[in-house]
Scaffold this motif. Structure first.
Motif, PDB file in Angstrom:
ATOM      1  N   THR A 140       0.895  -1.215   0.030  1.00  0.00           N
ATOM      2  CA  THR A 140       0.098   0.054   0.150  1.00  0.00           C
ATOM      3  C   THR A 140       0.856   1.344   0.094  1.00  0.00           C
ATOM      4  O   THR A 140       0.610   2.174  -0.748  1.00  0.00           O
ATOM      5  CB  THR A 140      -0.927   0.023   1.382  1.00  0.00           C
ATOM      6  OG1 THR A 140      -1.896  -0.822   1.168  1.00  0.00           O
ATOM      7  CG2 THR A 140      -1.699   1.429   1.214  1.00  0.00           C
ATOM      8  N   VAL A 197      -8.408   0.542  -1.328  1.00  0.00           N
ATOM      9  CA  VAL A 197      -7.677  -0.509  -0.664  1.00  0.00           C
ATOM     10  C   VAL A 197      -8.462  -1.313   0.026  1.00  0.00           C
ATOM     11  O   VAL A 197      -9.309  -0.713   1.044  1.00  0.00           O
ATOM     12  CB  VAL A 197      -6.408  -0.067   0.051  1.00  0.00           C
ATOM     13  CG1 VAL A 197      -5.620  -1.079   0.625  1.00  0.00           C
ATOM     14  CG2 VAL A 197      -5.545   0.922  -0.625  1.00  0.00           C
ATOM     15  N   VAL A 220      -9.993   3.182   2.481  1.00  0.00           N
ATOM     16  CA  VAL A 220      -9.435   2.121   2.947  1.00  0.00           C
ATOM     17  C   VAL A 220     -10.609   1.179   3.521  1.00  0.00           C
ATOM     18  O   VAL A 220     -11.237   1.928   4.457  1.00  0.00           O
ATOM     19  CB  VAL A 220      -8.218   2.142   4.088  1.00  0.00           C
ATOM     20  CG1 VAL A 220      -7.694   0.621   4.349  1.00  0.00           C
ATOM     21  CG2 VAL A 220      -6.952   2.806   3.273  1.00  0.00           C
TER      22      VAL A 220
END
Length: 249
Positions: A114, A127, A170
């Motif tokens: 990441t 993500v 995320v």
């Protein structure tokens, strides 16, 4: 230009099914794994949309190989699906090298991959951490796996808050007990190494394992259709009736 996604651990099981779903939604996918033959099987599903990278993401050189394959292209999604269950057995007997290898695959690889792809994900990228019930409950014989998944869950919470202002959402998702090669490994374990093995044998025998294709469709919906705030706000669960109802699948 088609949106691009990276899926780790995409040579089989759930990762392969996620690749299929994303390509059916018109996305290009870079699929990563350690076994070239398995990756070729995945690529054969949509050879014009899938690119393979054979690399060990637990190593810095493996992550660099993937980053090189991505180049300067924007990414719509990074799916951290790769993970290992081993070493299985009591923590009293775990070897340091095996412990470190598991943490390198399950925790370090998602974090530092990441980190390396932040510029590619900026302004709208997502993500997704593939979580587990083992992130929230300890199971005898799964000490390494439970610990690494708990750490991955904390990474999700911290990165979610740190990356929001960069336009990166995320998220975290629990897929349930999915019919994958990992489940086959679980059923092979002797009770002295994993006392709960009979439960998983029973789930398999009674047809209660989740289908990879169904979980992959849920995952694709989560990545593509759910708004960024909802995507990040909580850990999603494929087996949660409320989440399933929102999906409508």
């Amino acid at each position: 230009m088609a949106q691009r996604a990276v899926v780790t651990g995409g040579g089989s099981g759930l990762g392969q099914a996620i690749c299929r779903e994303l390509t059916q939604r018109g996305m290009e996918v870079i699929v990563v794994g350690r076994r070239p033959e398995a990756l070729h099987e995945t690529r054969a599903m949509a050879p014009k949309q899938i690119t393979t990278v054979s690399a060990d993401l637990a190593t810095e050189s493996g992550r660099e190989e993937l980053v090189s394959a991505v180049g300067e292209d924007s990414l719509a999604a990074l799916v951290h699906n790769a993970g290992v269950l081993t070493p299985i057995g009591p923590l009293a007997g775990v070897r340091l090298e095996d412990w470190r290898q598991a943490q390198a695959v399950n925790v370090e690889a998602p974090l530092f991959l990441t980190q390396a792809l932040l510029n590619n994900l900026q302004d709208g990228g997502r993500v997704l951490h593939m979580s587990s019930g083992a992130a929230h409950h300890g199971y005898a014989g799964w000490g390494s796996y439970c610990t690494s998944k708990a750490a991955l869950h904390m990474l999700y919470q911290v990165l979610r808050d740190e990356l929001r202002d960069r336009g990166i959402a995320v998220g975290s998702m629990r897929p349930g007990v999915v019919d994958t090669p990992m489940q086959s490994l679980i059923r092979e374990q002797p009770p002295e190494r994993f006392p709960m093995v009979q439960r998983f044998m029973d789930l398999h025998a009674t047809g209660q394992l989740e289908s990879p294709s169904d979980v992959a469709r849920f995952t694709a919906w989560l990545l593509v259709e759910v708004d960024a705030d909802a995507f990040s706000a909580e850990e999603w669960s494929f087996t949660d009736p409320a989440h399933r109802e929102r999906w409508g699948g």
